[in-house]
Write an enzyme that holds these catalytic residues in place. Structure first.
Site, PDB file in Angstrom:
ATOM      1  N   HIS A   1      51.678 -15.199 -35.631  1.00 28.27           N
ATOM      2  CA  HIS A   1      52.470 -16.045 -36.524  1.00 28.27           C
ATOM      3  C   HIS A   1      51.664 -17.199 -37.117  1.00 28.27           C
ATOM      4  O   HIS A   1      52.236 -18.172 -37.579  1.00 28.27           O
ATOM      5  CB  HIS A   1      53.712 -16.567 -35.782  1.00 28.27           C
TER       6      HIS A   1
ATOM      7  N   ASN B   1      52.599 -17.805 -30.595  1.00 24.54           N
ATOM      8  CA  ASN B   1      52.508 -19.258 -30.673  1.00 24.54           C
ATOM      9  C   ASN B   1      51.494 -19.673 -31.728  1.00 24.54           C
ATOM     10  O   ASN B   1      50.473 -19.023 -31.930  1.00 24.54           O
ATOM     11  CB  ASN B   1      52.125 -19.845 -29.319  1.00 24.54           C
TER      12      ASN B   1
ATOM     13  N   TYR C   1      55.218 -29.614 -40.222  1.00 24.40           N
ATOM     14  CA  TYR C   1      53.993 -29.041 -39.634  1.00 24.40           C
ATOM     15  C   TYR C   1      52.958 -30.125 -39.321  1.00 24.40           C
ATOM     16  O   TYR C   1      52.193 -29.976 -38.363  1.00 24.40           O
ATOM     17  CB  TYR C   1      53.435 -27.914 -40.516  1.00 24.40           C
TER      18      TYR C   1
HETATM   19  N1  APR Z   1      57.726 -20.372 -18.616  1.00 28.14           N
HETATM   20  C1  APR Z   1      57.907 -19.158 -19.172  1.00 28.14           C
HETATM   21  N2  APR Z   1      58.891 -18.889 -20.049  1.00 28.14           N
HETATM   22  C2  APR Z   1      59.738 -19.896 -20.364  1.00 28.14           C
HETATM   23  C3  APR Z   1      59.614 -21.185 -19.824  1.00 28.14           C
HETATM   24  C4  APR Z   1      58.558 -21.406 -18.892  1.00 28.14           C
HETATM   25  N3  APR Z   1      58.353 -22.579 -18.308  1.00 28.14           N
HETATM   26  N4  APR Z   1      60.606 -21.947 -20.331  1.00 28.14           N
HETATM   27  C5  APR Z   1      61.321 -21.162 -21.169  1.00 28.14           C
HETATM   28  N5  APR Z   1      60.803 -19.916 -21.192  1.00 28.14           N
HETATM   29  C6  APR Z   1      61.259 -18.738 -21.934  1.00 28.14           C
HETATM   30  C7  APR Z   1      62.708 -18.722 -22.306  1.00 28.14           C
HETATM   31  O1  APR Z   1      63.492 -18.293 -21.208  1.00 28.14           O
HETATM   32  C8  APR Z   1      62.724 -17.734 -23.467  1.00 28.14           C
HETATM   33  O2  APR Z   1      62.867 -16.393 -23.015  1.00 28.14           O
HETATM   34  O3  APR Z   1      60.566 -18.684 -23.166  1.00 28.14           O
HETATM   35  C9  APR Z   1      61.334 -17.909 -24.083  1.00 28.14           C
HETATM   36  C10 APR Z   1      61.324 -18.647 -25.406  1.00 28.14           C
HETATM   37  O4  APR Z   1      61.994 -17.892 -26.368  1.00 28.14           O
HETATM   38  P1  APR Z   1      62.070 -18.391 -27.887  1.00 28.14           P
HETATM   39  O5  APR Z   1      62.391 -19.851 -27.945  1.00 28.14           O
HETATM   40  O6  APR Z   1      62.942 -17.451 -28.620  1.00 28.14           O
HETATM   41  O7  APR Z   1      60.533 -18.275 -28.384  1.00 28.14           O
HETATM   42  P2  APR Z   1      59.727 -16.976 -28.876  1.00 28.14           P
HETATM   43  O8  APR Z   1      60.242 -15.739 -28.250  1.00 28.14           O
HETATM   44  O9  APR Z   1      58.292 -17.300 -28.726  1.00 28.14           O
HETATM   45  O10 APR Z   1      60.080 -16.971 -30.415  1.00 28.14           O
HETATM   46  C11 APR Z   1      59.473 -16.017 -31.243  1.00 28.14           C
HETATM   47  O11 APR Z   1      60.438 -17.053 -33.165  1.00 28.14           O
HETATM   48  O12 APR Z   1      61.024 -18.695 -34.661  1.00 28.14           O
HETATM   49  C12 APR Z   1      60.085 -18.034 -34.083  1.00 28.14           C
HETATM   50  O13 APR Z   1      58.032 -17.874 -35.071  1.00 28.14           O
HETATM   51  C13 APR Z   1      58.696 -18.437 -33.978  1.00 28.14           C
HETATM   52  O14 APR Z   1      56.955 -17.378 -32.718  1.00 28.14           O
HETATM   53  C14 APR Z   1      58.298 -17.771 -32.690  1.00 28.14           C
HETATM   54  C15 APR Z   1      59.226 -16.576 -32.624  1.00 28.14           C
END
Ligand code: APR
Length: 232
Positions: free
Chosen positions: A104, A87, A53
């Site tokens: 989160h 985020n 972190y």
């Molecule tokens: N613009 C928009 N979306 C995008 C971009 C971009 N430039 N690049 C990637 N993405 C999308 C991907 O296609 C995917 O659907 O962002 C999404 C990211 O998904 P994850 O990595 O699973 O992230 P998230 O959904 O925020 O995860 C949720 O999981 O581990 C945790 O606590 C952590 O808050 C997080 C939670």
């Protein structure tokens, strides 16, 4: 003014240079989630988790909001906007969004290991304090821990988020794979007549099968298109 409620995930900050979690090469490929994002991982190796972190926190000093964050902030000219984000970065705030609910937690804050959600112990760090050390203590004498909701922990802000979803006039989802609950279930609280938009370069499955206006683009380009659809 109509209420625009927005759920954002890691993809919102991708164009700012912050890795997503589940895309190829994402954070959970590099760091096992059980080690760095669970209470058990923290108990087993607090130094590793603290370092992880500290790195994320210091990255905040090198990145800036992208056009997507900025356009979302600009939507406040036309809507009463609430951003519900998964985020832990501070890019929505830095872009000028005035109501941001962090489901989160927040990288810029630390808290008590004993009572992480007691507001008396949650502390905002100044940039020069971003490097937390083992031995730094909260006001109750416990080790300072990141103010981050780890897997297996309660999500205290979910009730507030649900209230906003129930009141939405327009709902928007940006950059989340909708894998993680309870955040992924928020769409189920949005009334049936409310239009739902989704911005993501990949196809994101919507479990409920509810109709969604998909803008299959990155956050910045997607926000340009959304703005055109809603206010131009
Ligand atoms: N613009 C928009 N979306 C995008 C971009 C971009 N430039 N690049 C990637 N993405 C999308 C991907 O296609 C995917 O659907 O962002 C999404 C990211 O998904 P994850 O990595 O699973 O992230 P998230 O959904 O925020 O995860 C949720 O999981 O581990 C945790 O606590 C952590 O808050 C997080 C939670």
């Amino acid at each position: 003014m109509k209420k625009l409620v927005v759920l954002t995930g890691a993809g919102m900050s991708a164009e700012s240079g912050i890795s997503t979690f589940r895309d190829a090469g994402g954070l959970w490929d590099k760091y096992p989630v059980e080690q760095v994002a669970t209470p058990e991982g923290y108990a087993a190796n607090p130094q590793l988790v603290t370092d992880f972190y500290n790195e994320r926190r210091k990255q905040l000093l090198t990145v800036k909001p992208n056009r997507g964050h900025e356009l979302l902030a600009e939507m406040e000219q036309f809507f009463n906007v609430t951003v519900i984000t998964q985020n832990v970065d501070n890019l929505h705030e830095r872009a000028g969004s005035s109501r941001v609910i962090h489901l989160h937690g927040e990288l810029t804050k630390v808290t008590s290991s004993w009572q992480p959600n007691n507001p008396n112990y949650i502390k905002e760090l100044k940039p020069e304090e971003y490097e937390v050390k083992i031995g730094d203590v909260a006001a109750d004498g416990s080790q300072l821990r990141p103010f981050i909701v780890w897997f297996g922990e309660a999500v205290p802000m979910i009730e507030t988020a649900i209230d906003y979803c129930e009141q939405a006039d327009v709902f928007l989802i940006i950059g989340t794979s909708l894998n993680v609950y309870p955040a992924a279930g928020l769409l189920n609280y949005v009334p049936a007549h409310v239009p739902v938009y989704l911005i993501d370069p990949k196809q994101v499955p919507i479990a409920s099968g509810r109709p969604v206006h998909v803008i299959q683009k990155g956050a910045s380009e997607g926000m340009v298109e959304l703005k055109r659809l809603l206010v131009e």
